[in-house]
Design a protein around this motif. Structure first.
Motif, PDB file in Angstrom:
ATOM      1  N   LEU A  44       0.829  -1.203   0.000  1.00 24.59           N
ATOM      2  CA  LEU A  44       0.000   0.000   0.000  1.00 24.59           C
ATOM      3  C   LEU A  44       0.868   1.258   0.000  1.00 24.59           C
ATOM      4  N   LEU A  45       1.898   1.248   0.841  1.00 25.67           N
ATOM      5  CA  LEU A  45       2.802   2.393   0.923  1.00 25.67           C
ATOM      6  C   LEU A  45       3.583   2.579  -0.381  1.00 25.67           C
ATOM      7  N   TRP A  48       1.362   3.918  -3.129  1.00 33.33           N
ATOM      8  CA  TRP A  48       1.126   5.344  -2.962  1.00 33.33           C
ATOM      9  C   TRP A  48       2.344   6.154  -3.426  1.00 33.33           C
ATOM     10  N   VAL A  49       3.548   5.700  -3.022  1.00 28.75           N
ATOM     11  CA  VAL A  49       4.773   6.416  -3.404  1.00 28.75           C
ATOM     12  C   VAL A  49       4.965   6.382  -4.920  1.00 28.75           C
ATOM     13  N   SER A  51       2.704   5.992  -7.198  1.00 28.87           N
ATOM     14  CA  SER A  51       1.671   6.783  -7.872  1.00 28.87           C
ATOM     15  C   SER A  51       1.994   8.274  -7.816  1.00 28.87           C
ATOM     16  N   LEU A  52       2.736   8.715  -6.797  1.00 25.38           N
ATOM     17  CA  LEU A  52       3.170  10.120  -6.738  1.00 25.38           C
ATOM     18  C   LEU A  52       4.099  10.456  -7.898  1.00 25.38           C
ATOM     19  N   THR A  68       6.929  -3.198  -5.944  1.00 26.41           N
ATOM     20  CA  THR A  68       6.202  -2.180  -5.191  1.00 26.41           C
ATOM     21  C   THR A  68       6.110  -2.555  -3.722  1.00 26.41           C
ATOM     22  N   GLY A  72       8.053  -0.609  -0.675  1.00 23.35           N
ATOM     23  CA  GLY A  72       7.217  -0.117   0.426  1.00 23.35           C
ATOM     24  C   GLY A  72       7.581  -0.739   1.755  1.00 23.35           C
TER      25      GLY A  72
END
Length: 89
Positions: A44-45, A48-49, A51-52, A68, A72
């Protein structure tokens, strides 16, 4: 594209959490359940990173999902070590 099943997420999360804990030097403190939890939260982390930075996390496939989760998990374990103040066990 087929979405991954729960079992696949557990397997990928467990492997990523285990390898991440080996890389970050926290493997002696963790068991298999904590490795799976770290890997899944790391996924999840990491998602998110990534996707930034504009990466297509959802359509990346199995290998990208593993990377991923691994990235993370390493980020998560880095911050846990930072907060807990443990440098070495």
């Amino acid at each position: 594209m087929l979405s991954m099943s729960i079992i696949a997420w557990i397997v990928i999360g467990g492997l990523a959490g285990w390898i991440g804990s080996k890389l970050m030097g926290t493997d002696a403190q963790q068991g298999i359940v904590l490795n799976i939890v770290v890997g899944i939260i790391g996924g999840l982390l990491g998602g998110w990173v990534f996707s930034l930075f504009g990466a297509d996390v959802a359509g990346g496939g199995w290998i990208f999902s593993f990377v991923t989760c691994l990235v993370g998990a390493c980020i998560l374990l880095f911050f846990v070590k930072l907060v807990s103040g443990r440098s070495k066990v």
